[in-house]
Design a protein around this motif. Structure first.
Motif, PDB file in Angstrom:
ATOM      1  N   TYR A 135       0.349  -1.656  -0.046  1.00  0.00           N
ATOM      2  CA  TYR A 135      -0.088   0.109   0.052  1.00  0.00           C
ATOM      3  C   TYR A 135       0.907   1.096  -0.227  1.00  0.00           C
ATOM      4  O   TYR A 135       1.471   1.394   0.907  1.00  0.00           O
TER       5      TYR A 135
ATOM      6  N   ASP B 109      -2.943   2.504   7.521  1.00  0.00           N
ATOM      7  CA  ASP B 109      -4.922   2.596   7.670  1.00  0.00           C
ATOM      8  C   ASP B 109      -5.539   1.581   6.712  1.00  0.00           C
ATOM      9  O   ASP B 109      -6.503   0.607   7.033  1.00  0.00           O
ATOM     10  N   ALA B 110      -4.889   1.735   5.841  1.00  0.00           N
ATOM     11  CA  ALA B 110      -5.059   0.826   4.491  1.00  0.00           C
ATOM     12  C   ALA B 110      -5.483  -0.891   4.865  1.00  0.00           C
ATOM     13  O   ALA B 110      -5.855  -1.789   5.158  1.00  0.00           O
TER      14      ALA B 110
ATOM     15  N   VAL C 120      -7.474  -1.882   7.886  1.00  0.00           N
ATOM     16  CA  VAL C 120      -8.561  -2.240   7.182  1.00  0.00           C
ATOM     17  C   VAL C 120      -8.676  -3.656   6.835  1.00  0.00           C
ATOM     18  O   VAL C 120      -9.659  -4.516   7.108  1.00  0.00           O
ATOM     19  N   ALA C 121      -7.746  -3.739   6.149  1.00  0.00           N
ATOM     20  CA  ALA C 121      -7.184  -5.095   5.319  1.00  0.00           C
ATOM     21  C   ALA C 121      -8.022  -5.858   5.983  1.00  0.00           C
ATOM     22  O   ALA C 121      -7.876  -7.155   5.697  1.00  0.00           O
TER      23      ALA C 121
ATOM     24  N   CYS D 176     -11.151  -7.837  -0.130  1.00  0.00           N
ATOM     25  CA  CYS D 176     -10.336  -7.905   1.603  1.00  0.00           C
ATOM     26  C   CYS D 176      -9.349  -6.853   0.916  1.00  0.00           C
ATOM     27  O   CYS D 176      -9.512  -5.488   1.880  1.00  0.00           O
TER      28      CYS D 176
ATOM     29  N   GLY E 283      -9.017  -2.348   1.420  1.00  0.00           N
ATOM     30  CA  GLY E 283      -7.754  -1.170   2.484  1.00  0.00           C
ATOM     31  C   GLY E 283      -7.905  -0.049   1.262  1.00  0.00           C
ATOM     32  O   GLY E 283      -7.649   0.758   2.003  1.00  0.00           O
TER      33      GLY E 283
ATOM     34  N   SER F 172      -9.245   4.031   2.396  1.00  0.00           N
ATOM     35  CA  SER F 172      -7.699   4.897   3.093  1.00  0.00           C
ATOM     36  C   SER F 172      -7.574   6.210   1.441  1.00  0.00           C
ATOM     37  O   SER F 172      -7.108   6.892   2.290  1.00  0.00           O
TER      38      SER F 172
END
Length: 374
Positions: free
Chosen positions: A166, A185-186, A189-190, A249, A253, A257
């Motif tokens: 990411y 953050d990405a 979340v993932a 998933c 993310g 983000s």
């Protein structure tokens, strides 16, 4: 063949001990490949032209019979803990079987083909050799794998591996966090999405994820994060379902983000292992004569690129037991037992079992026809 194993015993066990004492990581097993090649040359094996392009691999053969049996030689170790999967035992037992079969190759009308197959623990070197045609002339393939007990008939899990990247935008975490795009953050979340998705995955599926890069400083919004994802399932068909869901998933993310996402497969996808019934039974019968009762168990055991080979040609991949003190694979404790007297006996017994299974198939007209015709 027993006489040949006895004659070559010091070399076979010396090979096992040398590989054990000098562990090399996946794709870098140059010294192990040279040790095996040197022993095979001494025994009269010739080396194919061309050789495989994959580093630390080789292709050698003995005999000219129409029935071509491949012995797969694994020799990679694990980072920091050495031969914690016992690949020195795997390598030496396969080489021992090849030497035993070479002693009767003309009588059996077989060609003994030995393939150095690096990087089983990472990218799946056997798949690369398949793609480059080195299994094209093979009638059946064999190897044994170090374990705590003798087992035949087991399957394995199909497996895929990805590197995940990411990328966002850095910013001061206190002065101007709103200017950043947070790559951590990405990834959070993932990872959360993957954890929630596990309940709906096909039965027997496993998804493992680790963060390999999570940011550089606590007061800087992370502009880059990386992760490794490993997906396993009972079959390649189910693996494709997992891959689709895990990819969604990961996409979540990036979407949440505002980061970009790059997913890179690492190595080859591993297929599930399919073991040949006749060869399995012949191996078990041979091991009984060595005082080993080999259990049949069709439960999946980890993942291996030998699964891909078994989808192409009839194959066996028995688990070869020795005293490991109750230790599990991929631990330093397991590695410590790899050059013990018990492991040495397993090397010689496994070599005998593989050679006898190949001999039985070569001597049975019906099996020979089945295997030659494919």
């Amino acid at each position: 063949m027993s006489a040949a194993l006895e004659r070559w015993e010091p070399d076979i066990l010396g090979l096992s001990h040398a590989i054990h004492a000098d562990p090399e990581l996946s794709g870098q097993e140059f010294r192990a490949a040279k040790r095996v090649s040197r022993l095979l040359r001494t025994a009269g094996f010739s080396f194919d032209e061309p050789q495989p392009r994959l580093p630390a691999s080789f292709s050698a053969r003995f005999g000219t019979g129409e029935l071509v049996v491949a012995l797969c030689v694994e020799y990679d170790a694990l980072p920091d803990i050495g031969h914690a999967c016992g690949h020195n035992v795997n390598a030496a037992s396969a080489v021992g079987a090849a030497l035993a079969l070479a002693s009767v190759a003309d009588d059996l009308g077989i060609t003994v083909k030995v393939l150095g197959t690096p990087a089983e623990e990472s990218r799946g070197g056997k798949v690369d050799l398949m793609d480059d045609g080195f299994f094209r002339d093979v009638c059946f393939a064999m190897m044994a794998h170090a374990a705590a007990e003798d087992v035949i008939g087991g399957t394995s899990l199909a497996m895929g591996m990805w590197d995940v990247l990411y990328e966002g935008r850095p910013a001061h975490a206190a002065a101007a966090p709103f200017e950043g795009i947070n790559a951590l953050d990405a990834l959070v979340v993932a990872q959360t999405a993957v954890a929630l998705a596990r309940q709906q995955l096909p039965t027997g599926s496993i998804v493992s994820l680790i963060v390999t890069e999570g940011g550089s400083a606590v007061n800087v919004i992370p502009e880059r994060t990386r992760a490794s994802v490993e997906m396993r399932s009972p079959s390649l068909k189910d693996l494709r379902v997992i891959e689709e869901r895990v990819r969604r998933c990961l996409d979540a993310g990036a979407l949440a983000s505002g980061c970009t996402l790059k997913v890179t497969p690492t190595g080859n996808a591993y297929a599930e292992l399919k073991q040949d019934q006749y060869l399995s039974e012949a191996y078990r019968d041979a091991m009984l004569t060595r005082g080993r009762a080999v259990a049949f168990n069709n439960e999946p055991v980890a993942s291996t690129d030998m699964g891909n080979v078994s989808q192409m040609v009839p194959s066996i991949h028995p688990m070869l037991g020795y005293d490991v003190g109750g230790a599990a694979h991929h631990t330093a404790e397991f590695a410590a037992h790899g050059s013990s007297a018990s492991a040495d006996r397993a090397v010689l017994d496994g070599a005998f079992g593989l050679a006898m299974a190949a001999s039985a198939a070569a001597s049975d007209p019906c099996q020979r026809e089945r295997l030659v015709k494919g």
